[in-house]
Design an enzyme around this catalytic site. Structure first.
Site, mmCIF file in Angstrom:
data_model
loop_
_atom_site.group_PDB
_atom_site.id
_atom_site.type_symbol
_atom_site.label_atom_id
_atom_site.label_comp_id
_atom_site.label_asym_id
_atom_site.label_seq_id
_atom_site.Cartn_x
_atom_site.Cartn_y
_atom_site.Cartn_z
ATOM 1 N N LYS A 8 6.119 5.132 -0.942
ATOM 2 C CA LYS A 8 6.331 4.459 -2.221
ATOM 3 C C LYS A 8 4.975 4.254 -2.884
ATOM 4 O O LYS A 8 3.916 4.344 -2.246
ATOM 5 C CB LYS A 8 7.053 3.120 -2.044
ATOM 6 N N PRO A 88 -0.434 9.590 5.609
ATOM 7 C CA PRO A 88 -1.625 8.921 6.154
ATOM 8 C C PRO A 88 -1.370 7.426 6.314
ATOM 9 O O PRO A 88 -0.628 6.820 5.546
ATOM 10 C CB PRO A 88 -2.703 9.205 5.112
ATOM 11 N N ALA A 91 -2.732 3.567 3.926
ATOM 12 C CA ALA A 91 -2.989 4.231 2.650
ATOM 13 C C ALA A 91 -2.367 3.516 1.463
ATOM 14 O O ALA A 91 -2.459 3.980 0.338
ATOM 15 C CB ALA A 91 -2.476 5.672 2.707
ATOM 16 N N GLY A 92 -1.667 2.393 1.708
ATOM 17 C CA GLY A 92 -1.041 1.666 0.618
ATOM 18 C C GLY A 92 0.254 2.276 0.128
ATOM 19 O O GLY A 92 0.719 1.951 -0.966
ATOM 20 N N SER A 98 8.513 2.357 5.960
ATOM 21 C CA SER A 98 9.563 3.345 5.736
ATOM 22 C C SER A 98 10.105 3.868 7.056
ATOM 23 O O SER A 98 11.321 3.986 7.250
ATOM 24 C CB SER A 98 9.018 4.493 4.886
ATOM 25 N N ASP A 130 8.096 -5.565 3.317
ATOM 26 C CA ASP A 130 8.521 -4.510 2.402
ATOM 27 C C ASP A 130 9.485 -3.502 3.033
ATOM 28 O O ASP A 130 9.909 -2.554 2.376
ATOM 29 C CB ASP A 130 7.330 -3.787 1.770
#
Length: 266
Positions: A8, A88, A91-92, A98, A130
């Site tokens: 995302k 990666p 990586a934000g 996920s 999240d």
């Protein structure tokens, strides 16, 4: 059963205030992209978990897939899970979250456990703030600690995205050290839903970005390059260090020294 646990991006990320519990209240738009890991879950006599692709640091017990299994596992069935890691880490882009959410979904389906979406959302919230987003896996406004989600009308369907990861690791603590929480005069949801994307550059920001770019100027240089190539909007995502640009049409950009993914947005 195969699943493609996608990444995302954050479109806007406002750090509003520090909470009494030590966390921060934020607002952001989470938008799914198709860049993904590959996750396979099959029935087995005993549980096992294997990884290929990018090496994952830390112990297996700390992996969110392993934790997902321990949350949802029945007493009389098991699975074999294989993760091929492409996204990666640090990586934000939410790759670990996920993985955990997709593992819950796939285990539920493969073993026919019968959990409905609301139950899966509750289980995902125990994995991480999240993780529930990836159960919904559609554009959502994210609020409070990052664990409250609201509907949005924002759609980038048909636009193209270029994501560039310079492999700079930025810890969450490091990212927050450069931020002074500031309430937003206008909710991010209102800004994004009422402002054309061509004007987001002046209206939508990631509060982590300025402090991180000051320490790692390369991140700002990548963002500038994306704008120079015609991006409608460009930003660092999450606490970094991935930078993305959104374009009106497909193109091929070369960043030979970095990890790059390009694709169409849904």
């Amino acid at each position: 059963m195969l699943g493609f646990s996608n990444a995302k991006i954050n479109i806007g990320l406002n750090i509003l205030e520090k909470r009494p519990d030590g966390y921060h209240n934020i607002e952001s738009l989470f938008y799914p992209v198709s860049w993904s890991d590959i996750l396979e879950v099959v029935p087995a006599s005993t549980f096992s978990f294997h990884c290929t692709g990018l090496p994952i640091p830390g112990s297996q017990e700390n992996n969110l897939i392993y934790k997902a299994w321990n949350l949802i596992k029945p007493t009389d069935k098991a699975v074999e899970i294989h993760l091929h890691k492409i996204l990666p880490m640090g990586a934000g882009i939410g790759g670990g979250s996920s993985n955990g959410a997709f593992a819950l979904n796939l285990i539920n389906e493969v073993l026919e456990l019968g959990y409905q979406k609301e139950s899966l959302l509750e289980l995902a919230s125990r994995l991480g703030s999240d993780c529930p987003f990836f159960i919904e896996n559609r554009p959502m406004i994210c609020l409070e600690k990052g664990n409250i989600f609201r509907e949005t009308t924002v759609s980038l369907s048909g636009k193209y995205i270029v994501m560039v990861n310079p492999e700079i690791h930025v810890s969450t603590a490091e990212a927050y050290s450069g931020v002074i929480p500031t309430p937003s005069p206008t909710p991010l949801k209102d800004v994004l839903e009422n402002t054309p994307i061509e004007h987001w550059r002046d209206a939508v920001k990631n509060d982590f970005e300025a402090g991180i770019v000051k320490k790692y100027p390369l991140i700002g240089e990548i963002k500038d390059e994306l704008y120079a190539k015609g991006a409608l909007y460009a930003s660092m995502t999450g606490s970094g260090s991935t930078v993305y640009g959104i374009f009106s049409e497909t193109l091929t950009l070369s960043f030979p020294d970095f990890i790059v993914w390009q694709g169409k947005l849904d």
